[in-house]
Design a protein around this motif. Structure first.
Motif, PDB file in Angstrom:
ATOM      1  N   ASP A 138      -4.708  -0.519  -2.611  1.00 52.37           N
ATOM      2  CA  ASP A 138      -5.491   0.623  -2.140  1.00 52.37           C
ATOM      3  C   ASP A 138      -5.903   0.452  -0.677  1.00 52.37           C
ATOM      4  N   ALA A 139      -6.616   1.430  -0.168  1.00 61.00           N
ATOM      5  CA  ALA A 139      -6.984   1.428   1.244  1.00 61.00           C
ATOM      6  C   ALA A 139      -7.871   0.245   1.613  1.00 61.00           C
ATOM      7  N   GLY A 156       1.994   2.205  -3.311  1.00 65.70           N
ATOM      8  CA  GLY A 156       0.943   2.578  -4.252  1.00 65.70           C
ATOM      9  C   GLY A 156       0.422   1.438  -5.085  1.00 65.70           C
ATOM     10  N   THR A 169      -4.525  -1.202  -6.880  1.00 68.40           N
ATOM     11  CA  THR A 169      -4.587   0.095  -7.522  1.00 68.40           C
ATOM     12  C   THR A 169      -4.284  -0.115  -9.003  1.00 68.40           C
ATOM     13  N   ARG A 224       0.844  -1.202   0.000  1.00 62.81           N
ATOM     14  CA  ARG A 224       0.000   0.000   0.000  1.00 62.81           C
ATOM     15  C   ARG A 224       0.881   1.254   0.000  1.00 62.81           C
TER      16      ARG A 224
END
Length: 264
Positions: free
Chosen positions: A209-210, A206, A215, A203
């Motif tokens: 994602d949360a 990048g 992502t 995470r």
């Protein structure tokens, strides 16, 4: 080729080889797994096997290596793995085992399997040092295993090139299958804090994602790794003409389908 060879090679992880290794004193499935798959590396310590296999969590290899070598030698493990894997493959594919098509597939696959570059391919190089079986079913399994490990060594190189560690690679695989990391069979047993730390690391880069999903960058990274893995695997088949490659595919398809049907 991966889809056609994988069901053939992975009969080595099925019940027949497992029972054969248990009969020789292995305590469980994973003892036999590590004894059989690591045997071409000889008496390599756990640290080396861990590095070569790449995607096992810290300490998992050391629970089996070198303990297994107190019960069986690498040479014995190689022999029992080949013999039991050939038996398992013969059982899964039935009458195809005695067909001329299998003999031809074994011949073509073996040509490819012993022609690939060995540089940087540690496990593949260890397998290449072994004698090629004469019996066609065993020869086809051996060729499929060579090509599988050649591809696997290349996959590890692709992961290293993209800065993806072993447990991280399992997280990416889980996400590509639409699963959460903690649901994926190869890593669901890890302590929750350890797995959470791996996901947090991805995470932070990048890639996740949360919510714990891919992502855009994470999905692209996974795709680049798979594409590079394919590119690195391709030279093994350069020795075959286009017609021979088509013939190999055609002859492998029913064999792989039979093996896959049993696995399913």
């Amino acid at each position: 080729m991966f889809e056609l060879l994988e069901p053939i090679a992975t009969v080595t992880f099925s019940e027949v080889p497992n029972e054969a290794f248990l009969a020789l004193g292995m305590r469980n499935y994973w003892d036999g797994y590590f004894a059989g798959r690591a045997a071409p590396l000889g008496m390599a310590p756990a640290e080396v096997v861990h590095a070569v296999f790449y995607n096992f969590a810290d300490g998992e290899v050391a629970r089996h290596i070198p303990w297994v070598w107190g019960k069986i030698t690498p040479q014995e493990a190689i022999a029992v793995r080949e013999r039991s894997s050939a038996t398992a493959l013969r059982q899964t594919i039935g009458e195809l085992a005695d067909s001329p098509a299998l003999v031809r597939a074994a011949d073509l696959a073996t040509r490819a399997a012993v022609s690939a570059p060995t540089e940087g391919r540690v496990l593949y190089a260890g397998l290449r040092a072994l004698d090629v079986p004469e019996e066609p079913v065993a020869r086809l399994w051996h060729a499929a295993t060579l090509l599988r490990e050649h591809r696997g060594d290349g996959h590890n190189a692709a992961l290293v090139a993209h800065g993806i560690g072993g447990t991280e690679s399992h997280v990416l695989m889980a996400l590509s299958l639409g699963m959460r990391a903690e649901e994926f069979g190869r890593i669901h047993h890890l302590p929750k804090a350890q797995l959470a730390a791996v996901v947090d690391g991805l995470r932070g880069r990048g890639l996740v994602d949360a919510a714990g999903g891919f992502t855009h960058a994470g999905r692209e990274t996974k795709q680049r790794i798979e594409e590079l893995t394919d590119e690195l695997a391709a030279p093994a088949y350069d020795v075959l003409s286009a017609d021979e490659l088509d013939e190999l595919i055609a002859k492998l398809e029913p064999i792989a389908a039979a093996a896959q049907a049993v696995d399913d």
